[in-house]
Design an enzyme around this catalytic site. Structure first.
Site, mmCIF file in Angstrom:
data_model
loop_
_atom_site.group_PDB
_atom_site.id
_atom_site.type_symbol
_atom_site.label_atom_id
_atom_site.label_comp_id
_atom_site.label_asym_id
_atom_site.label_seq_id
_atom_site.Cartn_x
_atom_site.Cartn_y
_atom_site.Cartn_z
ATOM 1 N N GLY A 43 0.783 -1.351 -0.083
ATOM 2 C CA GLY A 43 0.113 0.639 -0.342
ATOM 3 C C GLY A 43 1.083 1.297 -0.134
ATOM 4 O O GLY A 43 1.307 0.815 -0.963
ATOM 5 N N SER A 110 6.895 -3.982 -2.568
ATOM 6 C CA SER A 110 5.505 -3.188 -2.602
ATOM 7 C C SER A 110 6.062 -2.195 -1.625
ATOM 8 O O SER A 110 7.446 -2.451 -0.949
ATOM 9 C CB SER A 110 4.827 -3.644 -3.214
ATOM 10 O OG SER A 110 4.257 -2.055 -3.914
ATOM 11 N N TRP A 111 5.302 -1.605 -1.404
ATOM 12 C CA TRP A 111 6.020 -0.127 0.008
ATOM 13 C C TRP A 111 5.849 -1.482 1.387
ATOM 14 O O TRP A 111 6.977 -0.971 2.205
ATOM 15 C CB TRP A 111 4.250 0.138 0.219
ATOM 16 C CG TRP A 111 4.156 0.531 1.711
ATOM 17 C CD1 TRP A 111 3.647 0.181 2.866
ATOM 18 C CD2 TRP A 111 5.193 1.691 2.423
ATOM 19 N NE1 TRP A 111 3.914 1.195 3.920
ATOM 20 C CE2 TRP A 111 4.763 2.015 3.314
ATOM 21 C CE3 TRP A 111 5.641 2.592 1.402
ATOM 22 C CZ2 TRP A 111 5.415 2.758 4.076
ATOM 23 C CZ3 TRP A 111 6.233 3.715 2.320
ATOM 24 C CH2 TRP A 111 6.386 3.834 3.063
ATOM 25 N N ASP A 265 6.287 -5.886 -14.143
ATOM 26 C CA ASP A 265 5.911 -5.260 -12.759
ATOM 27 C C ASP A 265 6.549 -3.792 -13.416
ATOM 28 O O ASP A 265 6.206 -2.480 -14.170
ATOM 29 C CB ASP A 265 7.328 -4.699 -11.856
ATOM 30 C CG ASP A 265 6.592 -4.270 -10.101
ATOM 31 O OD1 ASP A 265 5.357 -3.254 -10.902
ATOM 32 O OD2 ASP A 265 6.396 -4.912 -9.296
ATOM 33 N N HIS A 293 3.446 -7.112 -10.777
ATOM 34 C CA HIS A 293 4.083 -6.968 -9.512
ATOM 35 C C HIS A 293 3.635 -7.591 -8.603
ATOM 36 O O HIS A 293 4.249 -7.794 -7.346
ATOM 37 C CB HIS A 293 3.370 -5.507 -8.818
ATOM 38 C CG HIS A 293 3.800 -4.376 -7.951
ATOM 39 N ND1 HIS A 293 4.987 -3.883 -7.102
ATOM 40 C CD2 HIS A 293 2.427 -3.985 -6.849
ATOM 41 C CE1 HIS A 293 4.937 -3.649 -6.382
ATOM 42 N NE2 HIS A 293 3.075 -3.395 -5.750
HETATM 43 N N1 STX Z 1 1.120 0.785 -3.959
HETATM 44 C C1 STX Z 1 2.230 -0.020 -4.116
HETATM 45 C C2 STX Z 1 1.917 -0.945 -3.069
HETATM 46 O O1 STX Z 1 2.378 -1.179 -2.145
HETATM 47 C C3 STX Z 1 1.462 2.247 -4.919
HETATM 48 C C4 STX Z 1 1.182 -2.211 -3.706
HETATM 49 N N2 STX Z 1 0.714 -2.014 -5.450
HETATM 50 N N3 STX Z 1 -0.106 -2.755 -5.349
HETATM 51 C C5 STX Z 1 -0.288 -3.836 -3.764
HETATM 52 O O2 STX Z 1 0.598 -3.423 -3.207
HETATM 53 C C6 STX Z 1 -1.398 -5.130 -4.192
HETATM 54 C C7 STX Z 1 -0.151 -6.042 -3.846
HETATM 55 C C8 STX Z 1 -2.010 -4.583 -2.514
HETATM 56 C C9 STX Z 1 -2.325 -4.981 -5.673
#
Ligand code: STX
Length: 316
Positions: A43, A110-111, A265, A293
Site C-alpha cells: 500500500g 512493494s510498500w 512490474d 507486481h
Molecule cells: N502501492 C505500492 C504497493 O505497495 C503504490 C502495492 N501495489 N500494489 C499492491 O501493493 C497490492 C499488492 C495491494 C496490489
C-alpha cells in the site's frame, strides 16, 4: 515450481495499542519456537490477507503478520492521524518488543519492501535477513510513474477510468486532485474516488488480468483505507528524504537479502530493483520472467517460497 504452503490459522492474536488513537491487529502462525519472521504488507494501507501467511514453512517459522496503522483489522480504520513512516517503523519495534523477539526475518513486497528497507536501516541489529519483492524505493519519480505519467502509457484504457473522476483542469497533479476527494467531507465522492484509485492499482498489478485482485481491492473497506493512506503518504513523498533508501545502504550491506521482482512490474518498474542491487551487490536478485507486481503469480510465488526456504535453512 514451489507453491504456497497450505492455508493455516493463527495460534494467537493480539490487539496492541500504540500512539493514540491507533490499535494494531497482530497475529502469529506456524511454529511458536521457530525462526521469527515479520510480514510487511503493501500500500501503504492494503492490510494483510490470510494468503500472506502461506509464504513460510509453518514448521520452521514463527510467522508474524500485522495490519499497519489504519488498515485491515487495525483501528481506527482509514485514519490518517499520526500515520507516517517513522510511526510505522516504531510500531514494528513495538511489536518485536511485545513478542520478546531479539531478531527476526523481514519479508515485504512493494510498500512492504520500502518499509522493510527503512526498518532495517533504522534497526539493523534486529534483522536476521530480508526477503523483498516488487522493490518500491518511493522516490518522487517512482510515485510519478504510477500516478502521473508512465504506467498511463501501458494501460491507457484503465488510466482513462482512473482520471475520469478528475476534471481536466486538475489533472496536472493527480495525487493532489485525488487527495481533495479522498480527504473531503462528501462521503459519496470519497468512496467513488477510493474505488477508482484502488481499481487502477489492482488492474495494473498482474501480468495477466486478475479478477480476484480487482474485486478484493475494490471491496469498500480495503479500497478506502488503501486509497486514503496511499494518497496521504504520497502527498508527503512518504515522509522520506530524496533518495533516502539508496543513500543509507551501508547500514544494511551485511544482512542476508533476497530480492524478487517481476520483469513486467508496471506498478514498480524493475529498474528500482536494479538500482537497489547496484547499491547492494551482496543481495541476491531473482527476476521473474513472466510476472508483474503481484506477489501471487506462479513464478513470483516460486521465487518467494524458495527464498524463505533457503533463508530458513541458512538461519537454522
Ligand atoms: N502501492 C505500492 C504497493 O505497495 C503504490 C502495492 N501495489 N500494489 C499492491 O501493493 C497490492 C499488492 C495491494 C496490489
Amino acid at each position: 515450481m514451489k507453491k504456497l504452503y497450505p492455508a493455516l490459522k493463527p495460534y494467537v492474536k493480539h490487539s496492541l495499542a500504540v500512539d493514540k488513537p491507533h490499535v494494531l491487529y497482530v497475529e502469529e502462525c506456524g511454529n511458536p519456537s521457530g525462526i521469527p519472521v515479520v510480514f510487511l504488507h503493501g500500500g501503504p494501507g492494503a492490510g494483510c490477507d490470510p494468503s500472506h501467511r502461506r509464504f513460510f514453512d509453518p514448521d520452521i517459522y514463527r510467522i508474524i503478520l500485522f495490519d499497519q496503522r489504519g488498515c485491515g483489522q487495525s483501528r481506527p480504520h482509514a485514519s490518517l492521524e499520526a500515520n507516517n513512516t517513522a510511526a510505522l517503523i516504531a510500531d514494528i519495534e513495538h511489536i518485536r518488543e511485545h513478542l520478546t523477539i531479539d531478531r527476526w526475518v523481514v519479508f515485504g513486497g512493494s510498500w512492504g519492501s520500502t518499509l522493510g528497507l527503512l526498518y532495517a536501516q533504522a534497526h539493523p541489529e534486529r534483522v536476521s535477513g530480508l526477503v523483498l519483492r516488487g522493490i518500491f524505493l518511493c522516490r518522487q519519480q517512482d510515485i510519478h510513474w504510477f500516478y502521473q505519467h508512465g504506467a498511463s502509457q501501458v494501460f491507457p484504457d484503465y488510466w482513462q477510468d482512473f482520471i475520469d473522476p478528475i476534471p481536466e483542469n486538475e489533472r496536472d497533479n493527480l495525487v493532489q486532485a485525488y487527495s481533495r476527494r479522498l480527504f473531503g467531507d462528501d462521503e459519496l465522492a470519497r468512496m467513488a474516488a477510493a474505488k477508482a484509485w484502488s481499481k487502477w492499482e489492482a488492474r495494473c498489478a498482474s501480468l495477466r488480468p486478475s479478477a480476484e485482485l480487482v474485486s478484493s481491492l475494490s471491496e469498500p473497506h480495503t479500497a478506502l483505507s488503501m486509497a486514503r493512506i496511499e494518497c496521504h503518504y504520497f502527498i508527503h513523498d512518504a515522509f522520506l528524504q530524496p533518495n533516502e533508501i539508496l543513500d543509507n545502504m551501508d547500514r544494511i550491506q551485511h544482512i542476508p537479502a533476497m530480492i524478487v521482482h517481476g520483469r513486467y512490474d508496471m506498478v514498480c518498474p524493475i529498474q528500482q530493483a536494479f538500482d537497489l542491487k547496484k547499491a547492494w551487490p551482496e543481495a541476491a536478485l531473482s527476476v521473474v520472467a513472466d510476472a508483474g507486481h503481484s506477489a501471487f503469480e506462479a513464478g513470483t510465488v516460486d521465487a518467494l517460497v524458495s527464498a524463505t526456504h533457503a533463508l530458513g535453512v541458512s538461519l537454522t
